[in-house]
Design a protein around this motif. Structure first.
Motif, mmCIF file in Angstrom:
data_model
loop_
_atom_site.group_PDB
_atom_site.id
_atom_site.type_symbol
_atom_site.label_atom_id
_atom_site.label_comp_id
_atom_site.label_asym_id
_atom_site.label_seq_id
_atom_site.Cartn_x
_atom_site.Cartn_y
_atom_site.Cartn_z
ATOM 1 N N GLU A 30 17.773 -8.870 5.602
ATOM 2 C CA GLU A 30 19.034 -8.899 4.856
ATOM 3 C C GLU A 30 19.672 -7.514 4.838
ATOM 4 O O GLU A 30 20.895 -7.373 4.975
ATOM 5 C CB GLU A 30 18.788 -9.396 3.430
ATOM 6 C CG GLU A 30 19.994 -9.394 2.504
ATOM 7 C CD GLU A 30 21.104 -10.348 2.931
ATOM 8 O OE1 GLU A 30 22.158 -10.342 2.288
ATOM 9 O OE2 GLU A 30 20.926 -11.087 3.928
ATOM 10 N N SER A 31 18.847 -6.487 4.706
ATOM 11 C CA SER A 31 19.347 -5.113 4.719
ATOM 12 C C SER A 31 20.008 -4.786 6.050
ATOM 13 O O SER A 31 21.108 -4.214 6.093
ATOM 14 C CB SER A 31 18.199 -4.138 4.446
ATOM 15 O OG SER A 31 18.640 -2.810 4.564
ATOM 16 N N GLN A 73 7.739 -11.546 2.582
ATOM 17 C CA GLN A 73 8.776 -11.117 1.619
ATOM 18 C C GLN A 73 9.431 -9.815 2.072
ATOM 19 O O GLN A 73 10.654 -9.638 1.939
ATOM 20 C CB GLN A 73 8.185 -10.943 0.222
ATOM 21 C CG GLN A 73 7.752 -12.261 -0.428
ATOM 22 C CD GLN A 73 6.256 -12.505 -0.283
ATOM 23 O OE1 GLN A 73 5.697 -12.330 0.815
ATOM 24 N NE2 GLN A 73 5.622 -12.926 -1.368
ATOM 25 N N ALA A 74 8.630 -8.885 2.587
ATOM 26 C CA ALA A 74 9.174 -7.616 3.068
ATOM 27 C C ALA A 74 10.156 -7.852 4.203
ATOM 28 O O ALA A 74 11.260 -7.289 4.240
ATOM 29 C CB ALA A 74 8.046 -6.694 3.533
ATOM 30 N N LEU A 75 9.756 -8.720 5.137
ATOM 31 C CA LEU A 75 10.612 -9.004 6.283
ATOM 32 C C LEU A 75 11.957 -9.583 5.856
ATOM 33 O O LEU A 75 13.010 -9.212 6.401
ATOM 34 C CB LEU A 75 9.890 -9.972 7.228
ATOM 35 C CG LEU A 75 10.589 -10.277 8.557
ATOM 36 C CD1 LEU A 75 10.789 -9.007 9.379
ATOM 37 C CD2 LEU A 75 9.777 -11.315 9.346
ATOM 38 N N LEU A 92 9.917 -2.221 1.175
ATOM 39 C CA LEU A 92 8.816 -1.259 1.296
ATOM 40 C C LEU A 92 7.726 -1.516 0.259
ATOM 41 O O LEU A 92 6.532 -1.342 0.544
ATOM 42 C CB LEU A 92 9.364 0.164 1.156
ATOM 43 C CG LEU A 92 10.227 0.660 2.313
ATOM 44 C CD1 LEU A 92 10.915 1.980 1.961
ATOM 45 C CD2 LEU A 92 9.398 0.820 3.589
ATOM 46 N N VAL A 93 8.130 -1.929 -0.939
ATOM 47 C CA VAL A 93 7.134 -2.257 -1.967
ATOM 48 C C VAL A 93 6.333 -3.492 -1.543
ATOM 49 O O VAL A 93 5.092 -3.508 -1.632
ATOM 50 C CB VAL A 93 7.803 -2.490 -3.335
ATOM 51 C CG1 VAL A 93 6.749 -2.901 -4.374
ATOM 52 C CG2 VAL A 93 8.532 -1.226 -3.804
ATOM 53 N N TYR A 94 7.040 -4.531 -1.106
ATOM 54 C CA TYR A 94 6.345 -5.736 -0.639
ATOM 55 C C TYR A 94 5.382 -5.400 0.488
ATOM 56 O O TYR A 94 4.262 -5.933 0.573
ATOM 57 C CB TYR A 94 7.350 -6.789 -0.172
ATOM 58 C CG TYR A 94 7.999 -7.589 -1.282
ATOM 59 C CD1 TYR A 94 7.248 -8.095 -2.342
ATOM 60 C CD2 TYR A 94 9.366 -7.862 -1.259
ATOM 61 C CE1 TYR A 94 7.845 -8.835 -3.358
ATOM 62 C CE2 TYR A 94 9.968 -8.599 -2.269
ATOM 63 C CZ TYR A 94 9.204 -9.085 -3.315
ATOM 64 O OH TYR A 94 9.787 -9.827 -4.313
#
Length: 354
Positions: free
Chosen positions: A339-340, A332-334, A322-324
């Motif tokens: 991974e989550s 980077q967010a993706l 969420l920060v990315y």
């Protein structure tokens, strides 16, 4: 106790009630020492004697059945423990009547067992009957009544019956204030529980009022750095966040983090949770670099303590994503989100809401 047992066996023999009492005493100590097999041997010898001399339905037999149940409980043998407690309460009802304190205690034990098995409806029945007996025998202003009201309230809360839970907690609070005064940790705990109910009911201002009073008492009585303070700080922080009071929320979360680092250290999961809370507020404030620092510290702790594939790790990966995303770093967010979701699939299955 062993010396008493030795003498009684010599003087009174192996089949005397006093010898059985000594066997129970020895068994009780073995239980407290964690020597459960030895404890069972003593209690079962006692039970054999008592049944032989007194019959199967004597109150002393019920007492030994309770002792055996407590040993099974310590061993994690819940079904065996439950069988002993249920037989014990049957005997106690027959001998003492339905409204005796010993019956209330036995019902409480059975309720605790049901609760540990997740059988909350059955647990509630036991605790409510125990509460009824205690109210008759001890009166409506006794701390044992307050304690049982608290348990009943928690069970209602677990079942989603917030209004019923609130009634129990408020009555418990009335008793505790009357007996203990306004500045006692038990009063603070009940205020905390009432705050949780108001939160569940969507009454955030009332929840905040209860938690702030709980927090004041805990700090006054337990000190600023007590672990019990941190849970209330976190809840106050969540309310402030929901109200859009981000700086006030940040102050609560940072104070909770400070205490946890002192009390629990830098490598504890609760410390990681506080780091995530602080990071979340930094993200809402637009301080993305600071937010990443907090979440990455949290991720390191969680991976170290829980392993790479724990659901709590997935939650922190989502926070980092969420920060990315806020920074416009979509790739980077993706990566974090993917991974989550992999971890969540492994832990929760493909059809879970998360």
């Amino acid at each position: 106790f062993e010396e008493s047992l030795r003498i009684r066996m010599i003087v009174l023999g192996n089949n005397h009630v006093a010898t059985a009492t000594s066997l129970d005493n020895v068994g009780m100590i073995y239980r407290h020492l964690g020597k459960f097999t030895e404890a069972l041997v003593q209690h079962e010898k006692s039970l054999r004697i008592k049944r032989s001399v007194l019959g199967n339905d004597h109150s002393d037999v019920a007492a030994t059945l309770t002792n055996i149940g407590l040993v099974y409980l310590k061993q994690g043998k819940v079904s065996q423990a439950l069988a002993q407690f249920e037989e014990s309460v049957r005997i106690k009802r027959n001998n003492l009547g339905n409204n005796h304190p010993d019956v209330a205690t036995a019902l409480h034990n059975i309720g605790s067992l049901y609760q540990s098995q997740g059988r909350f409806s059955e647990a509630l029945i036991q605790f409510e009957e125990s509460l009824s007996i205690k109210s008759i025998v001890l009166g409506n202003n006794h701390l044992d009544v307050a304690a049982t009201l608290n348990i009943v309230g928690l069970l209602y809360q677990r079942q989603g019956k917030s209004s019923e839970a609130l009634v129990q907690f408020e009555e418990s609070l009335r008793i505790k204030r009357g007996v203990l005064g306004d500045e006692h940790p038990d009063v603070a705990t009940t205020l905390y529980n009432i705050g949780m109910i108001y939160k569940n009911l969507g009454k955030m201002s009332e929840a905040l009022e209860q938690w702030e009073e709980s927090l004041r008492i805990k700090r006054s009585v337990l000190g600023d750095n007590h672990p019990d303070v941190t849970a209330t700080l976190n809840n106050v922080g969540i309310i402030y966040k929901d109200q859009g009071k981000l700086l006030e929320s940040l102050a609560q979360f940072e104070e909770s983090l400070r205490i946890r680092m002192i009390v629990l250290g830098n490598n504890h999961v609760a410390t990681a949770t506080s780091l995530d809370n602080v990071g979340m507020i930094y993200r809402h404030l637009g301080k993305f670099t600071e937010a990443l620092v907090q979440h990455e510290k949290s991720l390191r702790i969680k991976r170290s303590v829980l392993g790479n594939d724990h659901s709590d790790v997935a939650a922190t990966l989502t926070n980092i994503g969420l920060v990315y995303l806020k920074q416009g770093k979509v790739s980077q967010a993706l990566a974090q989100f993917e991974e989550s979701v992999r971890i969540k699939r492994n832990n929760l299955g493909n059809n879970h809401p998360d």
